[in-house]
Write a protein that holds these residues in place. Structure first.
Motif, PDB file in Angstrom:
ATOM      1  N   ARG C  88       0.831  -1.197   0.000  1.00 16.74           N
ATOM      2  CA  ARG C  88       0.000   0.000   0.000  1.00 16.74           C
ATOM      3  C   ARG C  88       0.866   1.248   0.000  1.00 16.74           C
ATOM      4  N   ILE C  89       0.541   2.195  -0.870  1.00 20.03           N
ATOM      5  CA  ILE C  89       1.285   3.458  -0.916  1.00 20.03           C
ATOM      6  C   ILE C  89       0.962   4.268   0.341  1.00 20.03           C
ATOM      7  N   ALA C  90       1.986   4.848   0.933  1.00 20.59           N
ATOM      8  CA  ALA C  90       1.815   5.623   2.165  1.00 20.59           C
ATOM      9  C   ALA C  90       0.899   6.819   1.925  1.00 20.59           C
ATOM     10  N   ALA C  91       0.081   7.128   2.923  1.00 18.44           N
ATOM     11  CA  ALA C  91      -0.905   8.203   2.790  1.00 18.44           C
ATOM     12  C   ALA C  91      -0.253   9.551   2.512  1.00 18.44           C
ATOM     13  N   ASN C  92       0.949   9.785   3.030  1.00 18.80           N
ATOM     14  CA  ASN C  92       1.594  11.091   2.845  1.00 18.80           C
ATOM     15  C   ASN C  92       2.080  11.312   1.424  1.00 18.80           C
ATOM     16  N   ALA C 209      16.337  -5.733  -2.538  1.00 15.53           N
ATOM     17  CA  ALA C 209      16.642  -6.380  -3.822  1.00 15.53           C
ATOM     18  C   ALA C 209      16.418  -5.403  -4.971  1.00 15.53           C
ATOM     19  N   LEU C 210      15.433  -4.525  -4.787  1.00 14.53           N
ATOM     20  CA  LEU C 210      15.150  -3.434  -5.718  1.00 14.53           C
ATOM     21  C   LEU C 210      14.143  -2.521  -5.044  1.00 14.53           C
ATOM     22  N   GLN C 211      13.932  -1.324  -5.590  1.00  9.43           N
ATOM     23  CA  GLN C 211      13.005  -0.361  -4.994  1.00  9.43           C
ATOM     24  C   GLN C 211      12.627   0.659  -6.042  1.00  9.43           C
ATOM     25  N   GLY C 212      11.404   1.146  -6.011  1.00  3.32           N
ATOM     26  CA  GLY C 212      11.032   2.277  -6.852  1.00  3.32           C
ATOM     27  C   GLY C 212      11.570   3.568  -6.255  1.00  3.32           C
ATOM     28  N   ASP C 213      11.528   4.640  -7.037  1.00  7.90           N
ATOM     29  CA  ASP C 213      11.873   5.954  -6.479  1.00  7.90           C
ATOM     30  C   ASP C 213      10.955   6.247  -5.294  1.00  7.90           C
ATOM     31  N   GLY C 214      11.532   6.758  -4.221  1.00  8.96           N
ATOM     32  CA  GLY C 214      10.719   7.299  -3.132  1.00  8.96           C
ATOM     33  C   GLY C 214      10.315   6.292  -2.073  1.00  8.96           C
ATOM     34  N   GLU C 215      10.545   5.015  -2.326  1.00  5.97           N
ATOM     35  CA  GLU C 215      10.123   3.969  -1.371  1.00  5.97           C
ATOM     36  C   GLU C 215       8.707   4.272  -0.880  1.00  5.97           C
ATOM     37  N   ILE C 216       7.804   4.523  -1.842  1.00  2.00           N
ATOM     38  CA  ILE C 216       6.506   5.113  -1.474  1.00  2.00           C
ATOM     39  C   ILE C 216       5.553   4.145  -0.794  1.00  2.00           C
ATOM     40  N   VAL C 217       5.826   2.840  -0.847  1.00  2.00           N
ATOM     41  CA  VAL C 217       5.032   1.921  -0.024  1.00  2.00           C
ATOM     42  C   VAL C 217       5.707   1.674   1.323  1.00  2.00           C
TER      43      VAL C 217
ATOM     44  N   MET D 270      -1.799   9.252 -11.215  1.00  2.00           N
ATOM     45  CA  MET D 270      -1.300   8.031 -11.857  1.00  2.00           C
ATOM     46  C   MET D 270      -2.117   6.807 -11.424  1.00  2.00           C
ATOM     47  N   ILE D 271      -2.476   6.764 -10.144  1.00  2.00           N
ATOM     48  CA  ILE D 271      -3.330   5.653  -9.686  1.00  2.00           C
ATOM     49  C   ILE D 271      -4.635   5.646 -10.473  1.00  2.00           C
ATOM     50  N   HIS D 272      -5.258   6.812 -10.600  1.00  2.00           N
ATOM     51  CA  HIS D 272      -6.520   6.894 -11.341  1.00  2.00           C
ATOM     52  C   HIS D 272      -6.327   6.400 -12.778  1.00  2.00           C
ATOM     53  N   TRP D 273      -5.240   6.805 -13.403  1.00  5.08           N
ATOM     54  CA  TRP D 273      -4.992   6.440 -14.796  1.00  5.08           C
ATOM     55  C   TRP D 273      -4.827   4.932 -14.963  1.00  5.08           C
ATOM     56  N   LEU D 274      -3.999   4.344 -14.109  1.00  2.00           N
ATOM     57  CA  LEU D 274      -3.725   2.906 -14.231  1.00  2.00           C
ATOM     58  C   LEU D 274      -4.971   2.076 -13.957  1.00  2.00           C
ATOM     59  N   LYS D 275      -5.802   2.557 -13.030  1.00  2.00           N
ATOM     60  CA  LYS D 275      -7.039   1.842 -12.741  1.00  2.00           C
ATOM     61  C   LYS D 275      -8.036   1.964 -13.902  1.00  2.00           C
ATOM     62  N   VAL D 285      -1.952  -1.778  -8.502  1.00  2.00           N
ATOM     63  CA  VAL D 285      -1.391  -0.452  -8.794  1.00  2.00           C
ATOM     64  C   VAL D 285      -0.470  -0.003  -7.662  1.00  2.00           C
ATOM     65  N   HIS D 286      -0.894  -0.210  -6.423  1.00  5.39           N
ATOM     66  CA  HIS D 286      -0.057   0.221  -5.296  1.00  5.39           C
ATOM     67  C   HIS D 286       1.267  -0.556  -5.261  1.00  5.39           C
ATOM     68  N   VAL D 287       1.173  -1.864  -5.453  1.00  5.86           N
ATOM     69  CA  VAL D 287       2.396  -2.682  -5.415  1.00  5.86           C
ATOM     70  C   VAL D 287       3.320  -2.307  -6.570  1.00  5.86           C
ATOM     71  N   LEU D 288       2.725  -2.139  -7.754  1.00  6.13           N
ATOM     72  CA  LEU D 288       3.498  -1.781  -8.948  1.00  6.13           C
ATOM     73  C   LEU D 288       4.236  -0.453  -8.749  1.00  6.13           C
TER      74      LEU D 288
END
Lengths: 324, 324, 324, 324
Positions: C88-92, C209-217, D270-275, D285-288
């Motif tokens: 889940r993406i962080a609320a902030n 092992a890998l991460q997206g920009d921002g570690e947003i989850v 982006m979430i709206h778009w992917l959904k 979408v969140h995991v991706l």
């Protein structure tokens, strides 16, 4: 020093270079009315679409870019016995991820105004956003019913035509004023605004019977107003941001995001004011503000937030610093 | 309910899981002293290195993670006749690019304390950062000399051992308290702090004779203090952020950056407090705060800023809401 | 230039002035292991409590405050075939008020590592936060199952003992490094860190092992690592923030909130670097950065966010600017 | 699918509900020119006052509020051999209190465009802000002279008429686009914009020969352009913020302050778009995004900053996710 009575026939949802509705001279007084944020007038009739509709603009003869105007709020008073507020604190004011668990679907509170005692209380609760008139909702109960707060009428939104021929939504604010939602813009306060367009083009609306700091639910008690104000033109007096004064303080206003930037603008504007008009050297201004400054929050809801930098007049008097 | 007199022999420049200097029981009172932010004691002697040195920590018997403590500031008073402030507003409080044009090289102001009248005034100006004692500088002149402000003694920095065995610099603040620099932590105020370590480990220091909102020059009037406080342990009472109360208000404190985030923490903490301890339903809490909340700025200088969310006790009383 | 093999027996959840586990000389290489963010080792055993546990600290002989160290990441590779992420993406990171409407209760994804192809894919979904081992969850389906991403192993958290004898949680970061969660701290990269304590006291852990920009989850793919690094001591070379370089860029790192402040720190540090080490005059540095700078986001999840300021080496070469 | 050649005769320094200069059909292509940010045309003549003057607006037949338009940048190329940049990084991008110590009074750099090699280099330095033409300054020397950067032509400012009949300065940006200063709005990119006014009213201007991330000196290489673009109307396709795509990525754009808020807007969009368009469930979408998202900085100079949220097309393809 004429006293104009002006009855508005249309309203603006931007503050801009609109056709003036009345031309006045420096020193003149205007008595008029404003509709509430939702566009309803003193009889609850929908006079214009929602969105902080503004009465005006008023053209001040002789005002030119580089000047400023002083607007004294002579009289500000709701002209009907009910107003409405939102019922939920905005998400941006609360911890990310905090989701309230309400046990009702209330979205709007109708408040009753007690003019005799100078107070307001929540009278009804509504589930629809557009129910804003007394009689639209169910009676309040419990703690909510017994909440009583003192009236503090002030216009949430007012300002002058912004620079560069912009027309800026009345949802937001900037150097030209706008939707600052600062509760101490109340009766007796003098507001100073920079002039960017010929005639300044003063707009006013969005009356609040009262409001907490920050307008954190997105509304004060939204209500229609009787308004009387007097405008003086200050030729050649250039200012950068809205300023004001009341019995106890002089103050400067910064409108931006985040709150930090509001503070930066307001504090820098205060330094300029104390240097140029009070003749206090920059070092003393820094020392004085460091130990005597006060800050208020206008709003933390609108697209631009508002913070206010204040200096007690009593401190300036003790120092012997007088405004030129 | 013992009354302890404690004379510190060393100080800490972090708030952490340090060896306690005294163990007390819930209800006990402690009278002690603190050195100033620069490490100088009541005689102006350098007792310890600079950096908001803390007296303590005091171990509260029985305190465990998940509890909270209430600290009443019974007595807070400078114990010498001079303090010092910085002479320049911090760059982060002013518009980016604003560079002051001072006509002197002053970096530090020495203030004289007038205990009889309860005021402080700038007495001397110094060009060196380490000149902080009366006699180090040149006499003030002009407006600066005539500046007089009422004393409002408060500790700039205090708190309990932070979570996770951290030791956090006394320059900053977080959930454990720390360098909040809030001027209303003054005499008579009760402060509530979460407990993260056994014994809570309460630290206190960094006395200010007075301070403006925001500590925008980076200092209040930095001075050594006589301090008396009483601690009560609230078993099982978990709180998220520092809280407090005085005669007129209850309040919650958020420490973070930017100011917006401070507001988020403080406001969310206030919602929790009003729901859990006053039994007010969440909807009413939102409506109440929307129209009655007040915000103060603690500091906008330290690594973490501080904002305070306040509710007037009078409003809660009108509603009939009592704390359980 | 010794090569040490070090097997950790305990871990730290703060970066601080802890007892060193090994003393090394400038130029030495260390091969060791790190557990995952949850404290699990290569066999999935719970070696230590969760919270980005750090291996170390390593004491670099001769390192003193004012020096800096260069750490080359010679080898970074997961040492087991599964890792886990939040779901889940962080609320902030999302609009205030946006609340996702999930049709499941998944909180954790177990990813399978394909060492042969150098990729990772979501293998299982779990409803409990503590289920992090392959076999704990249900097989993934649909689009999620087919998601495949290239491995990019990097340590989310590493750093040196912070100033002032602080012990700072591995959840956050500052000038000493810490939980920066920047995906380009990968194999082959050289990192420069300021020294605040004798011996520098280098810590490392929190492999991704890998991460997206921002570690947003709030996670990369959290996994245990085999690590080999080489440390060089730069006597008297004082730096303000972590720096680094790889084949294509030199870069500087700012850790703070909001993101704006990260940029301020990183960009100012880059100016200092280009002036002092490349001998480029300040004007040229400003013009160069204005048209050639690049920024990456490390993390926008942790208490302190991370932004990175980058300059292409190819541009410096074209200019003829060489590092002294 | 007509191809219009349009020669502008006047320009706008706000993006607003201005009189259209040309009406086109969905699918039509327009070839036109833009003046530079200072109002100078391909011959260096002052065609209009400074301030990111916009060519247009272009009225797209049938476009109504709630629709969106796709604008393909078919051709973007400077139409003269010199452009200019500022010579100083903006104070808001650097540490508060950092004041550069320049050994010159240079304020402006004139860059020469090498069309053959597709590069630009600093050719002259000027001390006046209005000197922007080759020949106005002194030849560059040293490292500055040898700086060479590849051309990457893109319009710094473009957009559609904003909601609520606003006219918004071309200095800033919001949901309607505006002065986003994002270097990847370059040739070949398709931009999607929400429609708020009948006809959409597309404006374009402020060409940059190239720019670093963040436009941190307040300019790219400001230059006049030849522009060709094609517009398609997407009836009933409502979007919240500007979007785009190029060969490698799809992306969404957030314009606000601070940078954090830009990220919030862009990531939520982006979430709206992917959904909605790719049919990916919200959990996936969140995991991706957690492990595959990338962020770019548009600008950190203008009143509203710009951040961009990107997803690699290759990852979507691997997942088998196709746009409907």
């Amino acid at each position: 020093m004429a006293h104009h009575n002006f009855t508005p026939t249309h309203y603006h949802s931007t503050i801009g270079w609109h056709e003036p509705v009345l031309t006045i001279q420096s020193g003149d007084t205007v008595t008029t009315t404003t509709v509430d944020a939702g566009g309803k007038d003193k009889d609850g009739n929908q006079a214009t679409p929602r969105g902080n509709p503004q009465t005006g603009p008023f053209y001040i003869e002789g005002a030119e870019p580089g000047d400023s105007i002083a607007v004294t709020f002579d009289h500000l008073m709701p002209n009907r016995a009910w107003g409405h507020t939102s019922a939920r604190i905005a998400a941006n004011v609360l911890d990310p991820g905090y989701v309230p668990k309400f046990d009702d679907n209330i979205t709007r509170i109708i408040w009753a105004i007690d003019f005799e005692n100078g107070t307001a209380s929540p009278a009804e609760m509504c589930e629809g956003r557009d129910q804003t008139t007394l009689g639209d909702g169910q009676p309040t109960t419990g703690y909510l019913k017994d909440l009583t707060l003192p009236l503090n009428p002030h216009p949430g939104c007012f300002g002058v035509a912004p620079p560069r021929e912009q027309a800026i939504s009345t949802a937001t604010s900037s150097t030209h004023g706008g939707n600052m939602d600062y509760k101490r813009f109340n009766q007796g306060t003098i507001v100073y605004l920079p002039v960017f367009a010929e005639g300044a083009l003063f707009h006013i609306g969005d009356g609040h019977a009262l409001q907490g700091d920050g307008e954190i639910v997105g509304t004060g008690i939204e209500i229609s107003f009787d308004v009387t104000f007097t405008v003086h033109l200050h030729k050649g007096k250039t200012i950068g941001w809205p300023r004001g004064e009341n019995d106890t303080h002089i103050f400067t206003v910064g409108n931006a995001r985040p709150l930090d930037q509001c503070i930066e603008h307001a504090t820098t504007e205060m330094i300029h004011w104390l240097k140029s008009d009070y003749g206090i050297d920059e070092r003393t201004v820094h020392v004085l503000l460091g130990e005597a400054v006060e800050y208020d929050m206008g709003n933390m809801f609108d697209p631009a937030y508002t913070m206010v930098c204040k200096v007690p007049k009593s401190v300036l008097e003790t120092m012997g610093a007088k405004r030129s």
